[in-house]
Design an enzyme around this catalytic site. Structure first.
Site, PDB file in Angstrom:
ATOM      1  N   ASP A 112     -11.551  84.909  28.852  1.00  0.00           N
ATOM      2  CA  ASP A 112     -12.729  85.019  27.919  1.00  0.00           C
ATOM      3  C   ASP A 112     -13.036  86.402  27.665  1.00  0.00           C
ATOM      4  O   ASP A 112     -14.304  86.494  27.706  1.00  0.00           O
ATOM      5  CB  ASP A 112     -13.785  84.171  28.811  1.00  0.00           C
ATOM      6  CG  ASP A 112     -13.447  82.779  28.697  1.00  0.00           C
ATOM      7  OD1 ASP A 112     -13.042  82.401  27.544  1.00  0.00           O
ATOM      8  OD2 ASP A 112     -13.645  81.864  29.619  1.00  0.00           O
ATOM      9  N   ASP A 172     -10.932  76.787  22.869  1.00  0.00           N
ATOM     10  CA  ASP A 172     -12.034  77.593  22.753  1.00  0.00           C
ATOM     11  C   ASP A 172     -11.762  78.878  22.509  1.00  0.00           C
ATOM     12  O   ASP A 172     -12.120  79.760  22.057  1.00  0.00           O
ATOM     13  CB  ASP A 172     -12.753  77.742  24.250  1.00  0.00           C
ATOM     14  CG  ASP A 172     -12.864  76.269  24.752  1.00  0.00           C
ATOM     15  OD1 ASP A 172     -12.237  75.451  24.598  1.00  0.00           O
ATOM     16  OD2 ASP A 172     -13.910  76.112  25.698  1.00  0.00           O
ATOM     17  N   GLY A 230      -1.285  67.233  25.485  1.00  0.00           N
ATOM     18  CA  GLY A 230      -2.494  67.692  25.203  1.00  0.00           C
ATOM     19  C   GLY A 230      -3.377  67.183  26.588  1.00  0.00           C
ATOM     20  O   GLY A 230      -3.049  66.111  27.099  1.00  0.00           O
ATOM     21  N   THR A 232      -7.577  67.087  28.728  1.00  0.00           N
ATOM     22  CA  THR A 232      -8.902  67.514  28.576  1.00  0.00           C
ATOM     23  C   THR A 232      -9.150  68.283  29.896  1.00  0.00           C
ATOM     24  O   THR A 232      -8.522  67.911  31.004  1.00  0.00           O
ATOM     25  CB  THR A 232      -9.988  66.579  28.363  1.00  0.00           C
ATOM     26  OG1 THR A 232     -11.122  67.136  27.956  1.00  0.00           O
ATOM     27  CG2 THR A 232     -10.294  65.500  29.481  1.00  0.00           C
ATOM     28  N   ARG A 244     -17.888  69.864  22.029  1.00  0.00           N
ATOM     29  CA  ARG A 244     -18.006  71.282  22.243  1.00  0.00           C
ATOM     30  C   ARG A 244     -16.721  71.892  21.653  1.00  0.00           C
ATOM     31  O   ARG A 244     -16.371  72.798  20.966  1.00  0.00           O
ATOM     32  CB  ARG A 244     -18.631  72.121  23.231  1.00  0.00           C
ATOM     33  CG  ARG A 244     -18.844  73.456  23.178  1.00  0.00           C
ATOM     34  CD  ARG A 244     -19.666  74.116  23.862  1.00  0.00           C
ATOM     35  NE  ARG A 244     -19.198  74.328  25.328  1.00  0.00           N
ATOM     36  CZ  ARG A 244     -19.602  73.407  26.462  1.00  0.00           C
ATOM     37  NH1 ARG A 244     -20.216  72.554  26.390  1.00  0.00           N
ATOM     38  NH2 ARG A 244     -19.132  73.800  27.722  1.00  0.00           N
ATOM     39  N   TRP A 248     -15.728  74.314  18.957  1.00  0.00           N
ATOM     40  CA  TRP A 248     -15.097  75.616  18.839  1.00  0.00           C
ATOM     41  C   TRP A 248     -13.958  75.675  17.808  1.00  0.00           C
ATOM     42  O   TRP A 248     -13.572  76.573  17.389  1.00  0.00           O
ATOM     43  CB  TRP A 248     -14.406  75.787  20.332  1.00  0.00           C
ATOM     44  CG  TRP A 248     -15.346  76.118  21.483  1.00  0.00           C
ATOM     45  CD1 TRP A 248     -15.443  75.430  22.694  1.00  0.00           C
ATOM     46  CD2 TRP A 248     -16.273  77.089  21.563  1.00  0.00           C
ATOM     47  NE1 TRP A 248     -16.252  75.982  23.504  1.00  0.00           N
ATOM     48  CE2 TRP A 248     -16.860  76.842  22.995  1.00  0.00           C
ATOM     49  CE3 TRP A 248     -16.700  78.116  20.541  1.00  0.00           C
ATOM     50  CZ2 TRP A 248     -17.976  77.654  23.343  1.00  0.00           C
ATOM     51  CZ3 TRP A 248     -17.773  78.817  21.031  1.00  0.00           C
ATOM     52  CH2 TRP A 248     -18.481  78.682  22.472  1.00  0.00           C
ATOM     53  N   SER A 360     -20.624  71.004  31.781  1.00  0.00           N
ATOM     54  CA  SER A 360     -19.319  69.982  32.302  1.00  0.00           C
ATOM     55  C   SER A 360     -19.985  69.018  32.921  1.00  0.00           C
ATOM     56  O   SER A 360     -20.694  69.045  33.739  1.00  0.00           O
ATOM     57  CB  SER A 360     -18.725  71.259  33.162  1.00  0.00           C
ATOM     58  OG  SER A 360     -18.138  72.229  32.690  1.00  0.00           O
ATOM     59  N   SER A 363     -16.473  62.998  34.743  1.00  0.00           N
ATOM     60  CA  SER A 363     -16.190  61.800  34.334  1.00  0.00           C
ATOM     61  C   SER A 363     -15.236  61.188  35.307  1.00  0.00           C
ATOM     62  O   SER A 363     -14.504  62.193  36.054  1.00  0.00           O
ATOM     63  CB  SER A 363     -15.760  61.528  32.688  1.00  0.00           C
ATOM     64  OG  SER A 363     -14.442  61.699  32.787  1.00  0.00           O
TER      65      SER A 363
HETATM   66  N1  GLY Z   1     -15.565  78.168  26.938  1.00  0.00           N
HETATM   67  C1  GLY Z   1     -15.691  77.249  27.867  1.00  0.00           C
HETATM   68  C2  GLY Z   1     -16.755  76.156  27.546  1.00  0.00           C
HETATM   69  O1  GLY Z   1     -17.183  75.989  26.284  1.00  0.00           O
HETATM   70  O2  GLY Z   1     -17.394  75.568  28.407  1.00  0.00           O
END
Ligand code: GLY
Length: 399
Positions: A112, A172, A230, A232, A244, A248, A360, A363
């Site tokens: 990041d 992201d 893939g 999540t 989101r 992104w 966040s 689930s």
């Molecule tokens: N880049 C981390 C988020 O969107 O939570």
């Protein structure tokens, strides 16, 4: 596109001015508390608490300060005397903190670096010429290169390098890459750009599904580098569409096209954006995962709307007039929806800017740690201001 957006109102010039005026007043109001410290990633009961420069999110707070600084310089009569100087001094205090963080490699072993260093230090350098900001951002770009995995050709998002359970990229990250392009031109060294392009190529091939929805994260085989599967982390379930993450993708593809000029990214941008738009609920502000829509009592993620608006406005810079106008109009509709119903209206209500964002949400199927559910999120506030700024002038990007 099968959905008709023609009846939605757009953000007007006076909405835009009122939105930016309040955002800047809010930032000036809280600045004493958040100059040595940063606003946390998410608010609690509507209020951000102060935090040290440790999370992946602190650059967004400094970015808000720089956006406010630009706005005050352009509209000096609207704010208290000395406001621009206060904002500049606070921004540069935070640059010192970012310099210290990267020199001492404090909590920087993840991908990041762009989210941290573009809106804080690249912005500071572009706006003030501050040399410490430039150095810090170049060191952050070097740090980001250390996350590169030649087997698979991607930047590993999180965790110890090479570990099988962490051998993945996340969508992201496309938005971390402008830091590498900036470093390439600033340092006159192609190596940053080369890695960025490899990552973009791998990410675009892996995270976009056949129907143009997206995976949040994508794993590779650490032995062979072959694409694996893939999954999540923050979406509802592996096969759902994290709102989101899709946003992104919209912003990341616009950036990918900007920096690579690859024509094949234009239709990809259009399709990924169409998926995002088609799945919006009636009021244009997405639920946190596209599994949920009108009638659900799940929370929204208002930050996804601002991120997607910024992506559409970025792409509008490179598209022919008619298409540019189409995406600009949609961005103005998303921003109108946020401005009318989701923004903070007084200092007493919250010390942030945009309500109803979700960082966040746990689930039964995902792996995230719950945090910042139905709160302000710091990147939601930042991208809201960035979108308003983009709509107000020919903005010189921090990214
Ligand atoms: N880049 C981390 C988020 O969107 O939570």
């Amino acid at each position: 596109m099968s959905r008709d957006f023609s009846g939605y109102p757009v953000l007007s010039g006076s909405d835009l001015a009122a939105g930016m005026d309040f955002a800047v007043e809010q930032i000036l109001h809280v600045l004493p508390e958040f100059t040595e410290k940063f606003e946390k990633a998410y608010s609690e009961d509507g209020f951000y608490q102060p935090t040290d420069n440790e999370d992946w999110t602190t650059g967004f707070w400094t970015g808000e300060i720089w956006l406010a600084y630009e706005y005050v310089l352009e509209n000096p009569g609207r704010f208290e005397k000395g406001a621009a100087a206060r904002l500049k001094a606070a921004g540069l205090t935070q640059v010192d903190s970012f310099y210290d963080r990267i020199v001492n490699k404090r909590l920087v072993d993840h991908h990041d670096m762009g989210f941290l260093y573009s809106p804080s230090c690249v912005a500071a350098y572009k706006l003030t010429g501050n040399d410490k900001a430039r150095k810090a951002a170049l060191l952050a770009a070097d740090q980001l290169l250390t996350r590169y995995q030649p087997k698979g050709e991607f930047l590993q998002a999180w965790g110890p390098m090479g570990a099988k359970e962490n051998y993945r990229l996340i969508i992201d990250c496309l938005n971390n890459l402008p830091l590498l392009y900036w470093a390439s031109s600033e340092a006159g060294d192609q190596k940053y750009r080369d890695i960025a392009e490899k990552h973009i190529h791998t990410a675009v091939k892996s995270v976009i599904r056949e129907d143009y929805s997206t995976w949040h994260t994508f794993f590779f085989d650490p032995e062979t580098g072959e694409p694996d599967h893939g999954a999540t982390c923050q979406g509802y379930r592996d096969t759902s569409v994290w709102a989101r993450g899709q946003a992104w993708g919209v912003a990341g593809l616009a950036t990918a096209y900007r920096y690579t000029g690859r024509a094949e990214y234009i239709p990809l941008f259009e399709k990924v954006t169409e998926y995002f738009l088609e799945h919006l609920p009636e009021d244009l502000v997405p639920y946190w995962d596209f599994t949920f829509t009108d009638g659900s009592d799940e929370p929204r993620d208002s930050s996804a709307a601002s991120i997607a608006a910024c992506g559409m406005l970025e792409m509008s810079r490179y598209l022919p007039e008619e298409k540019a106008a189409y995406y600009t109009d949609l961005a103005k509709k998303l921003m109108k929806a946020l401005y009318e119903k989701y923004t903070v209206k007084s200092f007493e209500e919250s010390n942030g800017l945009v309500l109803h964002s979700t960082y966040s949400k746990k689930s039964p199927y995902n792996t995230c740690h719950p945090a910042g559910v139905d709160e302000c999120n710091i990147w939601g506030d930042y991208y809201y201001m960035e979108a308003l700024t983009r709509l107000s002038k020919d903005w010189k990007q921090y990214w």
